[in-house]
Design an enzyme around this catalytic site. Structure first.
Site, mmCIF file in Angstrom:
data_model
loop_
_atom_site.group_PDB
_atom_site.id
_atom_site.type_symbol
_atom_site.label_atom_id
_atom_site.label_comp_id
_atom_site.label_asym_id
_atom_site.label_seq_id
_atom_site.Cartn_x
_atom_site.Cartn_y
_atom_site.Cartn_z
ATOM 1 N N ASP A 1 -9.915 -31.616 14.098
ATOM 2 C CA ASP A 1 -9.025 -30.494 13.763
ATOM 3 C C ASP A 1 -7.810 -30.899 12.930
ATOM 4 O O ASP A 1 -6.879 -30.117 12.780
ATOM 5 C CB ASP A 1 -8.562 -29.772 15.037
ATOM 6 C CG ASP A 1 -7.870 -30.696 16.044
ATOM 7 O OD1 ASP A 1 -7.133 -31.607 15.627
ATOM 8 O OD2 ASP A 1 -8.090 -30.514 17.250
ATOM 9 N N ARG B 1 3.030 -31.411 11.234
ATOM 10 C CA ARG B 1 1.829 -30.990 10.503
ATOM 11 C C ARG B 1 1.946 -29.517 10.117
ATOM 12 O O ARG B 1 2.546 -28.723 10.850
ATOM 13 C CB ARG B 1 0.587 -31.195 11.370
ATOM 14 C CG ARG B 1 0.355 -32.640 11.772
ATOM 15 C CD ARG B 1 -0.793 -32.774 12.753
ATOM 16 N NE ARG B 1 -0.542 -32.069 14.007
ATOM 17 C CZ ARG B 1 -1.308 -32.153 15.093
ATOM 18 N NH1 ARG B 1 -2.407 -32.896 15.061
ATOM 19 N NH2 ARG B 1 -1.009 -31.481 16.179
ATOM 20 N N ARG C 1 -3.086 -29.202 10.346
ATOM 21 C CA ARG C 1 -3.692 -28.897 11.652
ATOM 22 C C ARG C 1 -4.438 -27.584 11.522
ATOM 23 O O ARG C 1 -3.857 -26.560 11.153
ATOM 24 C CB ARG C 1 -2.595 -28.779 12.720
ATOM 25 C CG ARG C 1 -3.089 -28.436 14.128
ATOM 26 C CD ARG C 1 -3.925 -29.569 14.685
ATOM 27 N NE ARG C 1 -4.094 -29.468 16.119
ATOM 28 C CZ ARG C 1 -4.956 -28.671 16.746
ATOM 29 N NH1 ARG C 1 -5.716 -27.860 16.025
ATOM 30 N NH2 ARG C 1 -5.062 -28.666 18.043
ATOM 31 N N GLU D 1 -10.468 -34.950 21.524
ATOM 32 C CA GLU D 1 -9.766 -36.128 21.032
ATOM 33 C C GLU D 1 -10.770 -37.256 20.792
ATOM 34 O O GLU D 1 -11.883 -37.245 21.310
ATOM 35 C CB GLU D 1 -8.693 -36.562 22.038
ATOM 36 C CG GLU D 1 -7.628 -35.520 22.307
ATOM 37 C CD GLU D 1 -6.752 -35.243 21.098
ATOM 38 O OE1 GLU D 1 -6.614 -36.133 20.241
ATOM 39 O OE2 GLU D 1 -6.210 -34.127 20.997
ATOM 40 N N ASP E 1 -9.145 -26.309 18.762
ATOM 41 C CA ASP E 1 -8.755 -27.597 19.332
ATOM 42 C C ASP E 1 -10.028 -28.399 19.556
ATOM 43 O O ASP E 1 -10.890 -28.009 20.359
ATOM 44 C CB ASP E 1 -8.006 -27.389 20.656
ATOM 45 C CG ASP E 1 -7.170 -28.596 21.047
ATOM 46 O OD1 ASP E 1 -7.166 -29.585 20.287
ATOM 47 O OD2 ASP E 1 -6.517 -28.555 22.116
#
Length: 278
Positions: free
Chosen positions: A96, A209, A167, A175, A172
């Site tokens: 993302d 961002r 972003r 990670e 989302d």
């Protein structure tokens, strides 16, 4: 002298005898119907579609003046657009976040470049031409420290560009160290690598961002990532129903991360990491 053509009443209309008159009489009702249809269509278009676009379903628009294009569900608050140079593979951080560069010749950038950056870019070009690579590296440091870089454009020419971290708004992704984090990054790389992007900027986040909607070759990137099952709809910051629908489609087909029965949400993973339980 020729006598004037005689008129005769038939029903409620008048007909004129003679070749040209008959032809006009036959064409008149057709022309009236055409004009009426055009007027009705134009009126309906102005009333229902003030921008001359017809909606076809929930994901496409058809313009009366152009071909169909991808629908990006936008809300109020777009501040400006960025049109980027081709994206480098190393610029994709995860599923993302993307680092992009915008040519300073872009109208948003041309008047905002610091003078020392412009001078350093000119001196670097001279140093490289003279094979003075040490001097060129010194100039490059000035450029990079100011948030700029010399990168190739679509024609392969080196241009001075400004760096932005983007972003993707409304999603989302996992990670990097989470399950499917690697796959999400690879999917985004596959979509945007070497492509120029159009980015609608809404805001910036606490990490500096820019937050925006990203389009790549007619593809709405957030839609692509959601449908592929490599991102969640980030409902804490985005309430667009289309994004929720695309997430649910991936869930229903158990696509991507939804193949797991209960995938961990990245915002919960980050929270646990902050308090030291990950």
């Amino acid at each position: 002298m020729h006598a004037a053509p005689r008129r005769r009443r038939e029903g409620r209309g008048f007909h004129v005898r003679g070749g040209v008159g008959d032809e006009h009489a036959r064409l008149a009702p057709v022309l009236l119907h055409c004009i009426g249809a055009i007027a009705l269509l134009a009126g309906a278009g102005r009333t229902l579609f003030p921008k001359e676009r017809l909606c076809l379903g929930s994901s496409w628009y058809f313009s009366l003046a152009s071909v169909a294009q991808t629908f990006v569900p936008k809300s109020q608050g777009v501040k400006y657009e960025l049109h980027t140079l081709p994206v480098d593979v190393r610029a994709v951080t995860d599923g993302d976040t993307i680092t992009v560069y915008v040519d300073i010749a872009d109208h948003l950038e041309s008047g905002n470049v610091p003078r020392d950056v412009l001078e350093a870019a000119a001196e670097r070009a001279k140093a490289r031409a003279a094979k003075n690579f040490q001097g060129a590296d010194a100039m490059q440091k000035i450029i990079l420290d100011a948030g700029y870089r010399q990168v190739p454009n679509m024609r392969g020419e080196q241009v001075l560009a400004k760096k932005y971290r983007i972003r993707l708004r409304g999603i989302d992704a996992p990670e990097s160290f989470m399950p499917y984090g690697k796959e999400a990054k690879e999917e985004l790389v596959k979509l945007v690598q070497g492509k120029s992007l159009k980015i609608s900027i809404y805001d910036s986040d606490r990490y500096g961002r820019l937050v925006g909607d990203v389009e790549c070759d007619g593809v709405f990137v957030q839609e692509h990532m959601l449908k592929k099952g490599f991102a969640w709809h980030y409902t804490a910051y985005d309430h667009r129903v289309e994004l929720n629908k695309w997430e649910n489609q991936a869930k229903a087909s158990r696509t991507g991360l939804w193949a797991s029965p209960n995938p961990e949400k990245p915002w919960e993973w980050r929270k646990q990491k902050r308090i030291g339980t990950v």
